[in-house]
Design an enzyme around this catalytic site. Structure first.
Site, PDB file in Angstrom:
ATOM      1  N   CYS A 142      37.640  39.041  40.787  1.00  0.00           N
ATOM      2  CA  CYS A 142      37.090  40.012  41.738  1.00  0.00           C
ATOM      3  C   CYS A 142      38.204  40.762  42.460  1.00  0.00           C
ATOM      4  O   CYS A 142      38.774  40.258  43.427  1.00  0.00           O
ATOM      5  CB  CYS A 142      36.199  39.290  42.735  1.00  0.00           C
ATOM      6  SG  CYS A 142      35.582  40.380  44.015  1.00  0.00           S
TER       7      CYS A 142
ATOM      8  N   CYS B  72      37.565  41.495  46.148  1.00  0.00           N
ATOM      9  CA  CYS B  72      37.649  40.340  47.053  1.00  0.00           C
ATOM     10  C   CYS B  72      39.119  40.010  47.329  1.00  0.00           C
ATOM     11  O   CYS B  72      39.487  39.676  48.443  1.00  0.00           O
ATOM     12  CB  CYS B  72      37.014  39.102  46.448  1.00  0.00           C
ATOM     13  SG  CYS B  72      35.470  39.368  45.635  1.00  0.00           S
ATOM     14  N   ASP B  73      39.947  40.067  46.302  1.00  0.00           N
ATOM     15  CA  ASP B  73      41.294  39.500  46.399  1.00  0.00           C
ATOM     16  C   ASP B  73      42.425  40.518  46.282  1.00  0.00           C
ATOM     17  O   ASP B  73      43.589  40.172  46.471  1.00  0.00           O
ATOM     18  CB  ASP B  73      41.480  38.443  45.295  1.00  0.00           C
ATOM     19  CG  ASP B  73      40.443  37.337  45.403  1.00  0.00           C
ATOM     20  OD1 ASP B  73      40.078  37.006  46.542  1.00  0.00           O
ATOM     21  OD2 ASP B  73      39.990  36.830  44.372  1.00  0.00           O
TER      22      ASP B  73
END
Ligand code: NDP
Length: 312
Positions: A136, A139-140
């Site tokens: 992701c 997300c990261d």
């Protein structure tokens, strides 16, 4: 175990689940929706969505999902945090267990559990999960500001993730096993025109490399069998998804890839009163808008089914 009876139970909270909840609540079916492991679904792990109709300037996946949820709640949907851990569709009313302890009797069920990211299956990839390996980018990605990263895959997801990361990172390698990108033309142009994205066509990942601090490189091999190492701190998977249908195996008819089979043109599964919507039954289109459309169909099919129950 606590017990409860509902008319319409919706499992899953992506665009399919929330749209089903909007339609079912407006039809007075008093739907109860369990959000599952990833409230809002996969869209909450994407970036800017520019192809959802009605948003000419785009919208973030998180915002779109919050808006859909708010709309469902506004019309009376009971949206709850919880995971369906067991189902029994062998008799009516159906029985669904939430979080292993809460038992719900449901006259009808709409399954909208979506799909989950695939991994390559390398030991090193599993080892460095959360230490540089991620599925992701949104997300990261911020963890790799100014650094070099790699994205595996040549589809729309990989191109989107690479474009997003290119805005944060120093350099993005795309590791593509074929000599072409499978992504849509628009996405292909986008990545090929981005100066800090380098597409490595005809390359496969042999190993994710690293130390106690996390990932520091990837060992690749090309079509000619030549190995090479690229220095990266992040390794992002974007090689597709598998449907979240384990819970239903043996009860609902699944295709070879594990997707729920629905009667063509409807949301009906092989069990009368159980409907499926969104990516869990769609190996082809997998768009937010098609998922929302199938959520609508599921709620309408469900409403008609519940009417026939009332007539019996
Ligand atoms: P896809 O199945 O389209 O693409 C997967 C990619 O990963 C392919 O390039 C595939 O290679 C590669 N791949 C698969 N397995 C491996 C492996 N073991 N090793 C290396 N590479 C591998 O998945 P996506 O998630 O990209 O897209 C799914 C659907 O969602 C598509 O229909 C897409 O159009 C849609 N989508 C739409 C978006 C949008 O409209 N905004 C955004 C994101 C997705 P190969 O080509 O060789 O099989």
């Amino acid at each position: 175990m606590e017990n409860e009876s509902v008319k319409c139970l919706i499992i899953g909270s992506g665009p399919a689940g929330y749209t089903a909840a909007i339609y079912a609540s407006r039809a007075n079916l008093a739907p109860v929706l369990y959000e599952g492991l990833e409230p809002g679904g996969q869209l909450t792990t994407t970036t800017h969505i520019e192809n959802f109709p009605g948003h000419p300037n785009g919208i973030t996946g998180v915002q779109l999902m919050e808006d859909m949820k708010e709309q469902a709640v506004k019309y009376g949907a009971d949206v709850r945090f919880g995971i369906a851990t067991a189902v029994d569709f062998s008799k009516k009313p159906f029985r669904v267990t939430i979080d292993g302890r809460h038992s719900i009797e449901a006259d009808s069920v709409i399954v909208a559990t979506g799909a989950t990211a695939r991994y390559l299956g390398l030991e090193s990839e599993q080892f460095y999960k959360g230490m540089g390996v991620s599925a992701c980018a949104t997300c990261d990605g911020f963890l790799y500001k100014g650094k070099n990263v790699a994205v595996v895959g040549g589809g729309d997801t990989a191109c989107e993730e690479a474009s997003y990361l290119a805005g944060i990172c120093n350099k993005v390698y795309m590791i593509v096993r074929k000599d072409y990108l499978r992504a849509s033309k628009a996405m292909q142009h986008k990545v090929l025109d981005t100066p800090n994205i380098e597409v490595l066509f005809g390359h496969n990942t042999k190993e994710v490399l690293g130390d106690e601090a996390g990932v520091n490189g990837v060992l690749l091999t090309d079509d000619a069998g030549q190995d090479k190492v690229i220095d990266v701190d992040g390794f992002f998977l974007a090689i597709g998804h598998h449907p979240n249908t384990e819970l239903f195996r043996g009860q609902l008819t699944l295709d070879q890839a594990g997707y729920i089979v629905t009667e063509p043109g409807t949301a009906k599964t092989n069990i009368e009163g159980v409907f499926a919507a969104g990516d869990v039954q769609d190996p082809h289109y997998r768009q937010a808008v098609t998922a929302a459309g199938s959520g609508c169909k599921a709620a309408l099919d469900c409403e008609r089914y519940l009417m026939t129950l009332g007539e019996e």
